[in-house]
Scaffold this active site. Structure first.
Site, PDB file in Angstrom:
ATOM      1  N   ASP A  31       7.609   4.182   4.574  1.00 13.54           N
ATOM      2  CA  ASP A  31       9.068   4.268   4.653  1.00 13.54           C
ATOM      3  C   ASP A  31       9.656   4.553   3.283  1.00 13.54           C
ATOM      4  O   ASP A  31       9.072   4.170   2.266  1.00 13.54           O
ATOM      5  CB  ASP A  31       9.644   2.917   5.104  1.00 13.54           C
ATOM      6  CG  ASP A  31       9.927   2.877   6.592  1.00 13.54           C
ATOM      7  OD1 ASP A  31       9.600   3.841   7.285  1.00 13.54           O
ATOM      8  OD2 ASP A  31      10.469   1.864   7.045  1.00 13.54           O
TER       9      ASP A  31
ATOM     10  N   TYR B 115      12.156   3.603   0.223  1.00 13.50           N
ATOM     11  CA  TYR B 115      12.737   2.341  -0.245  1.00 13.50           C
ATOM     12  C   TYR B 115      14.124   2.187   0.373  1.00 13.50           C
ATOM     13  O   TYR B 115      14.855   3.158   0.541  1.00 13.50           O
ATOM     14  CB  TYR B 115      12.848   2.333  -1.765  1.00 13.50           C
ATOM     15  CG  TYR B 115      11.526   2.383  -2.494  1.00 13.50           C
ATOM     16  CD1 TYR B 115      10.545   1.430  -2.270  1.00 13.50           C
ATOM     17  CD2 TYR B 115      11.272   3.379  -3.444  1.00 13.50           C
ATOM     18  CE1 TYR B 115       9.340   1.464  -2.964  1.00 13.50           C
ATOM     19  CE2 TYR B 115      10.068   3.422  -4.144  1.00 13.50           C
ATOM     20  CZ  TYR B 115       9.109   2.463  -3.891  1.00 13.50           C
ATOM     21  OH  TYR B 115       7.921   2.489  -4.572  1.00 13.50           O
TER      22      TYR B 115
ATOM     23  N   PHE C 284       6.829   6.164  -2.963  1.00 14.35           N
ATOM     24  CA  PHE C 284       6.519   5.274  -4.087  1.00 14.35           C
ATOM     25  C   PHE C 284       7.385   5.520  -5.332  1.00 14.35           C
ATOM     26  O   PHE C 284       7.407   4.710  -6.247  1.00 14.35           O
ATOM     27  CB  PHE C 284       5.038   5.336  -4.484  1.00 14.35           C
ATOM     28  CG  PHE C 284       4.105   4.811  -3.437  1.00 14.35           C
ATOM     29  CD1 PHE C 284       4.010   3.450  -3.177  1.00 14.35           C
ATOM     30  CD2 PHE C 284       3.330   5.681  -2.681  1.00 14.35           C
ATOM     31  CE1 PHE C 284       3.157   2.962  -2.203  1.00 14.35           C
ATOM     32  CE2 PHE C 284       2.469   5.203  -1.704  1.00 14.35           C
ATOM     33  CZ  PHE C 284       2.382   3.844  -1.459  1.00 14.35           C
TER      34      PHE C 284
ATOM     35  N   HIS D 238      -3.538  -1.239   0.273  1.00 15.21           N
ATOM     36  CA  HIS D 238      -2.229  -0.844  -0.241  1.00 15.21           C
ATOM     37  C   HIS D 238      -1.983  -1.466  -1.621  1.00 15.21           C
ATOM     38  O   HIS D 238      -2.470  -2.561  -1.908  1.00 15.21           O
ATOM     39  CB  HIS D 238      -1.147  -1.318   0.738  1.00 15.21           C
ATOM     40  CG  HIS D 238       0.178  -0.671   0.546  1.00 15.21           C
ATOM     41  ND1 HIS D 238       1.108  -1.136  -0.361  1.00 15.21           N
ATOM     42  CD2 HIS D 238       0.736   0.411   1.149  1.00 15.21           C
ATOM     43  CE1 HIS D 238       2.179  -0.372  -0.304  1.00 15.21           C
ATOM     44  NE2 HIS D 238       1.993   0.584   0.589  1.00 15.21           N
TER      45      HIS D 238
END
Length: 266
Positions: free
Chosen positions: A108, A110, A121, A230
């Site tokens: 997704d 932020y 990211f 992750h």
């Protein structure tokens, strides 16, 4: 070729309203219908880099993408949506289809103020680095013996051929996952599949279970796949730290006769 059946369908609905509804109801439905038709027509010419537009035109003309566009318009009437509309396709605009060398998959955007700008990211200049990005920079520093970056903007990676792709390209402010299962995943799955089919020797970096579930879309006989947990603080210590994906990526690129990625953001 434009899929005319969708336009004809909308005009059929309009004609049906004219003969079966009272004036007040008709005005309401015509307004809704016009919005839907305009959304469809806008989808035919999306604001996205030309090579991607050609590759993905069938998606922009599809029923599911028209429904997604209508959903986003309605969402914007009630909520703040990230990233800004002009940034939704930033990953594609900064990394043309034929220039892609590496794909990093996120989930997704932020959902905090000013954070999302269309690259997974990444955050714009001047925005505090989120925890997962901090851990990414720690691993780069350890892997390549370079300073930990103080800047969270990954546009330089994108310009070198790193497609920073989220599975879902929009989100409500402060509501993680709020735009999942609305059509974006269908769209980005096609993106991954097109890259797998039409390109060769790409490096797919899959961090975490969500990204690794996309493995089935990638032809592992034609491409390289790097996996780890992750970089989130909840899991980074269980295998992300020490994965050395950045040096491994450059090793693969060098062995393939391609220019390495300069991962140093500072």
């Amino acid at each position: 070729m434009i899929k005319r059946k969708n336009i004809f369908k909308y005009y059929f609905y309009l004609a049906n309203f004219v003969f079966t509804h009272k004036k007040t109801t008709l005005q309401i439905n015509i307004t809704t219908l016009t919005t839907q038709l305009n959304c469809y027509m806008e989808n035919i010419n999306p604001q996205i880099e030309e090579s991607w537009k050609k590759i993905l035109m069938n998606e922009f003309q599809s029923d599911y993408f028209s429904s997604l566009k209508i959903f986003l318009i309605e969402e914007k009437k009630r909520y703040t949506i990230y990233p800004p509309g002009s940034k939704i396709f930033s990953a594609f605009n900064m990394t043309p289809f034929d220039k892609v060398k590496v794909i990093i998959l996120g989930q997704d955007p932020y959902h905090g103020p000013g954070q999302a700008h269309g690259l997974c990211f990444s955050v714009p200049n001047g925005i505090h680095q989120p925890p997962s990005l901090i851990n990414i920079f720690k691993e780069i520093s350890s892997d390549l013996n370079i300073p930990v970056s103080k800047i969270g903007n990954l546009e330089n990676w994108a310009k070198q051929g790193v497609l920073l792709l989220n599975a879902t390209l929009t989100v409500r402010a402060n509501q993680a996952g709020s735009h999942q299962k609305r059509g974006w995943e269908t769209f980005t799955d096609v993106v991954i599949s097109k890259l797998s089919i039409r390109r060769e020797g790409l490096i797919f970096i899959l961090w975490g279970n969500y990204a690794q579930a996309k493995h089935s879309l990638i032809d592992a006989t034609r491409h390289h796949i790097l996996k780890s947990v992750h970089p989130s603080p909840l899991s980074a210590s269980r295998g992300f730290f020490g994965c050395k994906h950045f040096s491994k990526t450059n090793d693969i690129l060098r062995q393939s006769g391609k220019k390495e990625i300069d991962w140093n953001i500072v």
